[in-house]
Structures are given as C-alpha cells and as structure tokens.
Design a protein around this motif. Sequence first.
Motif, PDB file in Angstrom:
ATOM      1  N   GLY A 222       0.863  -1.385   0.414  1.00 53.26           N
ATOM      2  CA  GLY A 222       0.321   0.049   0.423  1.00 53.26           C
ATOM      3  C   GLY A 222       0.753   1.203  -0.352  1.00 53.26           C
ATOM      4  O   GLY A 222       0.588   2.468  -0.720  1.00 53.26           O
ATOM      5  N   THR A 223       1.734   1.493   0.717  1.00 49.74           N
ATOM      6  CA  THR A 223       2.943   1.881   0.851  1.00 49.74           C
ATOM      7  C   THR A 223       3.593   3.262  -0.318  1.00 49.74           C
ATOM      8  O   THR A 223       3.562   4.038  -0.716  1.00 49.74           O
ATOM      9  CB  THR A 223       4.084   2.453   1.687  1.00 49.74           C
ATOM     10  OG1 THR A 223       3.318   1.978   3.341  1.00 49.74           O
ATOM     11  CG2 THR A 223       4.978   3.678   2.171  1.00 49.74           C
ATOM     12  N   ILE A 224       3.917   1.299  -0.911  1.00 49.84           N
ATOM     13  CA  ILE A 224       4.215   1.886  -2.721  1.00 49.84           C
ATOM     14  C   ILE A 224       3.867   2.104  -3.501  1.00 49.84           C
ATOM     15  O   ILE A 224       3.680   2.719  -4.656  1.00 49.84           O
ATOM     16  CB  ILE A 224       5.387   0.895  -2.885  1.00 49.84           C
ATOM     17  CG1 ILE A 224       6.642  -0.085  -2.172  1.00 49.84           C
ATOM     18  CG2 ILE A 224       5.808   0.704  -4.693  1.00 49.84           C
ATOM     19  CD1 ILE A 224       7.160  -1.020  -2.526  1.00 49.84           C
ATOM     20  N   GLU A 225       2.753   1.384  -3.309  1.00 48.18           N
ATOM     21  CA  GLU A 225       1.143   2.150  -4.584  1.00 48.18           C
ATOM     22  C   GLU A 225       0.572   3.302  -4.083  1.00 48.18           C
ATOM     23  O   GLU A 225       0.830   4.552  -5.042  1.00 48.18           O
ATOM     24  CB  GLU A 225       0.263   1.254  -4.286  1.00 48.18           C
ATOM     25  CG  GLU A 225      -1.144   0.875  -5.243  1.00 48.18           C
ATOM     26  CD  GLU A 225      -2.196  -0.243  -4.701  1.00 48.18           C
ATOM     27  OE1 GLU A 225      -3.056   0.639  -4.426  1.00 48.18           O
ATOM     28  OE2 GLU A 225      -2.326  -1.122  -5.747  1.00 48.18           O
ATOM     29  N   THR A 226       1.185   4.251  -2.991  1.00 45.61           N
ATOM     30  CA  THR A 226       0.732   5.231  -2.821  1.00 45.61           C
ATOM     31  C   THR A 226       1.609   6.139  -2.952  1.00 45.61           C
ATOM     32  O   THR A 226       1.080   7.632  -3.832  1.00 45.61           O
ATOM     33  CB  THR A 226       0.428   6.026  -1.074  1.00 45.61           C
ATOM     34  OG1 THR A 226      -0.560   5.020  -0.862  1.00 45.61           O
ATOM     35  CG2 THR A 226      -0.048   7.091  -0.877  1.00 45.61           C
ATOM     36  N   HIS A 227       2.883   5.995  -3.216  1.00 44.79           N
ATOM     37  CA  HIS A 227       4.449   6.594  -3.333  1.00 44.79           C
ATOM     38  C   HIS A 227       3.902   6.739  -5.207  1.00 44.79           C
ATOM     39  O   HIS A 227       3.676   8.010  -5.749  1.00 44.79           O
ATOM     40  CB  HIS A 227       4.946   5.983  -3.185  1.00 44.79           C
ATOM     41  CG  HIS A 227       5.781   6.725  -1.879  1.00 44.79           C
ATOM     42  ND1 HIS A 227       5.649   7.621  -0.808  1.00 44.79           N
ATOM     43  CD2 HIS A 227       6.315   5.778  -0.908  1.00 44.79           C
ATOM     44  CE1 HIS A 227       5.733   7.452   0.284  1.00 44.79           C
ATOM     45  NE2 HIS A 227       6.149   6.709   0.068  1.00 44.79           N
ATOM     46  N   VAL A 228       3.445   6.045  -5.875  1.00 52.34           N
ATOM     47  CA  VAL A 228       3.143   6.160  -6.904  1.00 52.34           C
ATOM     48  C   VAL A 228       2.150   6.680  -7.410  1.00 52.34           C
ATOM     49  O   VAL A 228       2.348   6.979  -8.984  1.00 52.34           O
ATOM     50  CB  VAL A 228       3.405   4.511  -7.932  1.00 52.34           C
ATOM     51  CG1 VAL A 228       3.060   4.105  -9.294  1.00 52.34           C
ATOM     52  CG2 VAL A 228       4.803   3.233  -7.534  1.00 52.34           C
ATOM     53  N   ARG A 229       1.050   6.365  -7.903  1.00 55.35           N
ATOM     54  CA  ARG A 229      -0.022   7.515  -7.578  1.00 55.35           C
ATOM     55  C   ARG A 229       0.737   8.850  -7.279  1.00 55.35           C
ATOM     56  O   ARG A 229      -0.066   9.201  -8.295  1.00 55.35           O
ATOM     57  CB  ARG A 229      -1.012   6.562  -6.613  1.00 55.35           C
ATOM     58  CG  ARG A 229      -1.514   5.165  -7.107  1.00 55.35           C
ATOM     59  CD  ARG A 229      -3.134   5.444  -5.782  1.00 55.35           C
ATOM     60  NE  ARG A 229      -3.584   4.351  -6.206  1.00 55.35           N
ATOM     61  CZ  ARG A 229      -4.547   3.370  -5.251  1.00 55.35           C
ATOM     62  NH1 ARG A 229      -5.244   4.109  -4.147  1.00 55.35           N
ATOM     63  NH2 ARG A 229      -5.053   2.404  -5.612  1.00 55.35           N
ATOM     64  N   ASN A 230       0.392   8.970  -6.313  1.00 56.18           N
ATOM     65  CA  ASN A 230       1.695  10.748  -5.941  1.00 56.18           C
ATOM     66  C   ASN A 230       2.234  11.103  -7.236  1.00 56.18           C
ATOM     67  O   ASN A 230       2.144  12.060  -7.750  1.00 56.18           O
ATOM     68  CB  ASN A 230       1.887  10.837  -4.833  1.00 56.18           C
ATOM     69  CG  ASN A 230       0.673  10.864  -3.535  1.00 56.18           C
ATOM     70  OD1 ASN A 230      -0.257  10.278  -4.104  1.00 56.18           O
ATOM     71  ND2 ASN A 230       1.450  10.431  -2.556  1.00 56.18           N
ATOM     72  N   TYR A 231       3.422  10.638  -7.214  1.00 56.77           N
ATOM     73  CA  TYR A 231       4.253  10.912  -8.533  1.00 56.77           C
ATOM     74  C   TYR A 231       3.429  10.960  -9.169  1.00 56.77           C
ATOM     75  O   TYR A 231       4.420  11.852 -10.805  1.00 56.77           O
ATOM     76  CB  TYR A 231       5.394   9.477  -8.492  1.00 56.77           C
ATOM     77  CG  TYR A 231       6.634   9.535  -8.904  1.00 56.77           C
ATOM     78  CD1 TYR A 231       7.778  10.665  -8.885  1.00 56.77           C
ATOM     79  CD2 TYR A 231       6.526   9.591 -10.163  1.00 56.77           C
ATOM     80  CE1 TYR A 231       8.530  11.481  -9.490  1.00 56.77           C
ATOM     81  CE2 TYR A 231       7.420  10.762 -11.630  1.00 56.77           C
ATOM     82  CZ  TYR A 231       8.739  10.900 -11.162  1.00 56.77           C
ATOM     83  OH  TYR A 231       9.451  11.261 -12.152  1.00 56.77           O
ATOM     84  N   LEU A 232       2.973   9.557 -10.012  1.00 56.11           N
ATOM     85  CA  LEU A 232       1.741  10.150 -11.329  1.00 56.11           C
ATOM     86  C   LEU A 232       1.627  11.320 -11.920  1.00 56.11           C
ATOM     87  O   LEU A 232       1.315  12.173 -13.100  1.00 56.11           O
ATOM     88  CB  LEU A 232       1.155   8.756 -12.107  1.00 56.11           C
ATOM     89  CG  LEU A 232       1.843   7.350 -11.041  1.00 56.11           C
ATOM     90  CD1 LEU A 232       1.463   6.219 -12.102  1.00 56.11           C
ATOM     91  CD2 LEU A 232       2.936   7.375 -13.138  1.00 56.11           C
ATOM     92  N   ARG A 233       0.514  11.107 -10.982  1.00 55.25           N
ATOM     93  CA  ARG A 233      -0.547  12.540 -10.690  1.00 55.25           C
ATOM     94  C   ARG A 233       0.260  13.953 -10.743  1.00 55.25           C
ATOM     95  O   ARG A 233      -0.202  14.796 -10.848  1.00 55.25           O
ATOM     96  CB  ARG A 233      -1.785  12.471  -9.688  1.00 55.25           C
ATOM     97  CG  ARG A 233      -2.654  13.602  -9.043  1.00 55.25           C
ATOM     98  CD  ARG A 233      -3.511  13.365  -8.461  1.00 55.25           C
ATOM     99  NE  ARG A 233      -3.107  13.428  -7.027  1.00 55.25           N
ATOM    100  CZ  ARG A 233      -2.705  12.527  -6.375  1.00 55.25           C
ATOM    101  NH1 ARG A 233      -3.206  11.102  -6.674  1.00 55.25           N
ATOM    102  NH2 ARG A 233      -1.848  12.553  -5.605  1.00 55.25           N
ATOM    103  N   VAL A 234       1.033  14.233 -10.076  1.00 54.51           N
ATOM    104  CA  VAL A 234       1.661  15.260  -9.906  1.00 54.51           C
ATOM    105  C   VAL A 234       3.231  15.704 -10.640  1.00 54.51           C
ATOM    106  O   VAL A 234       3.175  16.957 -11.653  1.00 54.51           O
ATOM    107  CB  VAL A 234       2.265  15.633  -8.078  1.00 54.51           C
ATOM    108  CG1 VAL A 234       3.438  16.858  -7.923  1.00 54.51           C
ATOM    109  CG2 VAL A 234       1.054  14.926  -6.960  1.00 54.51           C
TER     110      VAL A 234
END
Length: 424
Positions: A324-336
């Motif tokens: 879940g932590t890695i998934e959150t980091h990837v989501r934020n990086y893709l969006r921002v």
Amino acid sequence: MHSLLLVITLKFILLLRFPATKSLAGVTLHRYGQDTLDVFRAFERSSVKYEKCLVDIEFLRTCRDADLVPVFLQFKLSSRRLRCSSETLRARRRLLAVEIKARERDSQRLKEQVAAHCTRLKAIVRRIDFVYYARVIERTCNLSRAKASAIHERKLLNLRAHQRMDNSRLDPESVITNLSSYSLSDVEKRALAKGLNFTLPPPKLKKGQFLSSFEMLFADLSRCQFSGNQDESQYFRKKLAEIAFSSFYKFNNTRHDLLNIPKEEFRALKELSKNSEIVILKPDKGSGIVILNRSDYIDKMMDIIGDTTKFKLAANQDVYAISGTIETHVRNYLRVHVKNPGLISEDQYTELYPNGSHIGVMYGLPKVHKRGNPMRPICSAVGTATYQLGKFVAKIIQPTAINSHGTDLKSQRYFSVCQPASRS
C-alpha cells in the motif's frame, strides 16, 4: 418499397395456401395426390443426402490435410510398433484418398438425382407451391448440415487429441531430472514427460474470468485509433459481447471429457499435485522438468536470501502495508509529476495508475548443468505497483538501448571499430 411489398404479399399467399394448422403432407395429398407427395419426399431425401455427402467430403479432406486417421481406418494390428509404422500410415493415406474419391462420385450422383427430382416436381406443381416446397427442403437441409457438421467437429477434436497422445512418445528419462528422494512410477513418468506446457481442458469456464478477457480486449482496442463513427464502435462492442456470451454458454452446456490424456496419467498428476514433499520446476536453461525435495528447495532459497550483501530484512513485515505504501507513492508521483504537467494522456494515466497491487514474488530455478544444482533466483514484478510503469518506461528507452555491435565481442568488425588509433 415495391420489393418489400412483393415479399409480404408472397408470404401472405403462401400462408393461405399452406396454413400452419394443416400438415404439408396433408395439403399436398389433397391438392396433388400421392404421386406428387412421393416426388416431394424423394426430392427432400436426395437433397439431405447430398448435403450430408458434401459435409462428409469436407471432413475427409480435413483429415487428409491434417494427416489425421478417421476411426473407420484405424483397423486393429498385432503391435503398437506395426500400428505406427510408415507402411501402415501410407496404407491408411491411400485408403483415405480412395474414400474421398468414392464420396465425390456419390456426391455427383446425388446431385444429378436432386436435379431430376427438382425438375419433375417443378413440372407437376404450381410455381407458387414449388417456391414453398423449395424453402421447406432448404430449411431441412440446413438443419441436417448443421447437425452433421457438429458431429464431424467432435470427431476432429477427438482425432486431434488422440494424435497428440500418439505423438507424445518422448523418453521420460531425457525430459525428467529427478533430484528428490521420491521414486516415480512409469505412469507418473509418462504423464510428466508431456512437459509443463501441457494443459487439460477445463470442464467448465468461470464466467467472470472468461468475460473479463473480452472486456480487457475491448479496452485495449478502444485505446487504438478507430476510423469509424460512434455507431460502428457500439456495433463492434455489441458483436464482441455476443461472441463472448455465446462461446461461454456453448462451452459450458457441452460435456467435455479428458480427451488429451489417459485416465491413469490424469490420476497420477492429481496424486503428484497432492504430494507436499516435492516441488516440480522447470530448469534454468532449456526445457524439461526438475523434481526437488521441498526441504532442499527451501534451504537453497533461504541461503540466497540470507546473503546480507544482496538482501536486507525489511523493518515492516506487513506485506499489505508495504504494498500500500509503494502504491501510494507511485500514484502521487504519477499525478503530480507526470499527469498534471501534461506529459501523458488521460488514457495512459489510467493504464499506469496502480490499483490492487501486491509485492513481488521470488522463486528459484535449478541449474541442473552445474555441480550441486544451485538455484537461480527470479524476482517476478507482475502485479506490483511499479509493473505497468516499468513496461511503459521500457518502451521509451528501448530504441536507445540497442547494441549496434551485437553480442559477439570476438567479431573482427567489433575489434576493428574499437581498435585504438595508432600513434604516428
């Protein structure tokens, strides 16, 4: 408009002359007599036989092209060696060619009979009645042809399955490397010799899993450039859905036997799958099957993981929290950093956006060509949060990662290019 009105009028007239409340035989007998009814029945029988003969010829030609032997040519012989000999195969091919020619002669004879009965019936009945008779016979022939084609499809499925069974005469000793303490029986060896790519036909398809593949196909096609309009796209989606549901219900409503493996080998595979003391793997290089004791496999993998110069024990042992932590980091990086600046499209962002991911899985493949049979660790990233992103980046950097000199470092061209300039 005129043609449509003509068709409606013709159907109305035929309905009046041949009402649904009365049988065709009764109407014909009352209107024309027994002789005309006999001609109609002869016309119908010869037409059905002709259509069935055409289906038989198509089946025999398919067997000839695929080098399959129909059941009526699988005559018994004294030994398996003689049954699989080249002389027997040549004899069967010759007999199959003779049968095809005989059926072709029968089709020509039946075709002439159909034409003769058709001419005779056309001469003794009214033209409007002949149109109705011809439609009835055509409908009967279509049903007969569909039934015969379905029977031949099952025959071809069985023949192809038996052909695979006959062709799987590999030497188990050359395929299987048994490094375990478990002793394989002859039946288990024959079953495992088919290889790890061998599959059994499922008795039933799972609806969600089967239909999701069609949904993924449509989603992938939707990302491609489509030259048609919106109505054509909806029509394609509707036809794809019809194919998916019809094939699913047709398969599940049909009884499926284990056509590609003998029953004793199937039972042997089931028993091997229940054996918790061994693991069955493929080798690191080449094809084949390797059998290890589960304890030896775990010990060798733990030795690899225990190397602190290559692996480090994570402080957090909750695999779901890590994922879940890695998934959150990837989501934020893709969006921002990727989507908001406009570096990728909305469809690409949806494709790269991780959802429901899990951590990677490591397993080992034995190196049977080396002393001690060490394990080669494989880290599978399929389904992880960065898997789709890695595939996307790999497509971008692939053109720049090509080695123009190839992999042969001993080639004369490579050394001529890499040779340092001579000092003058």
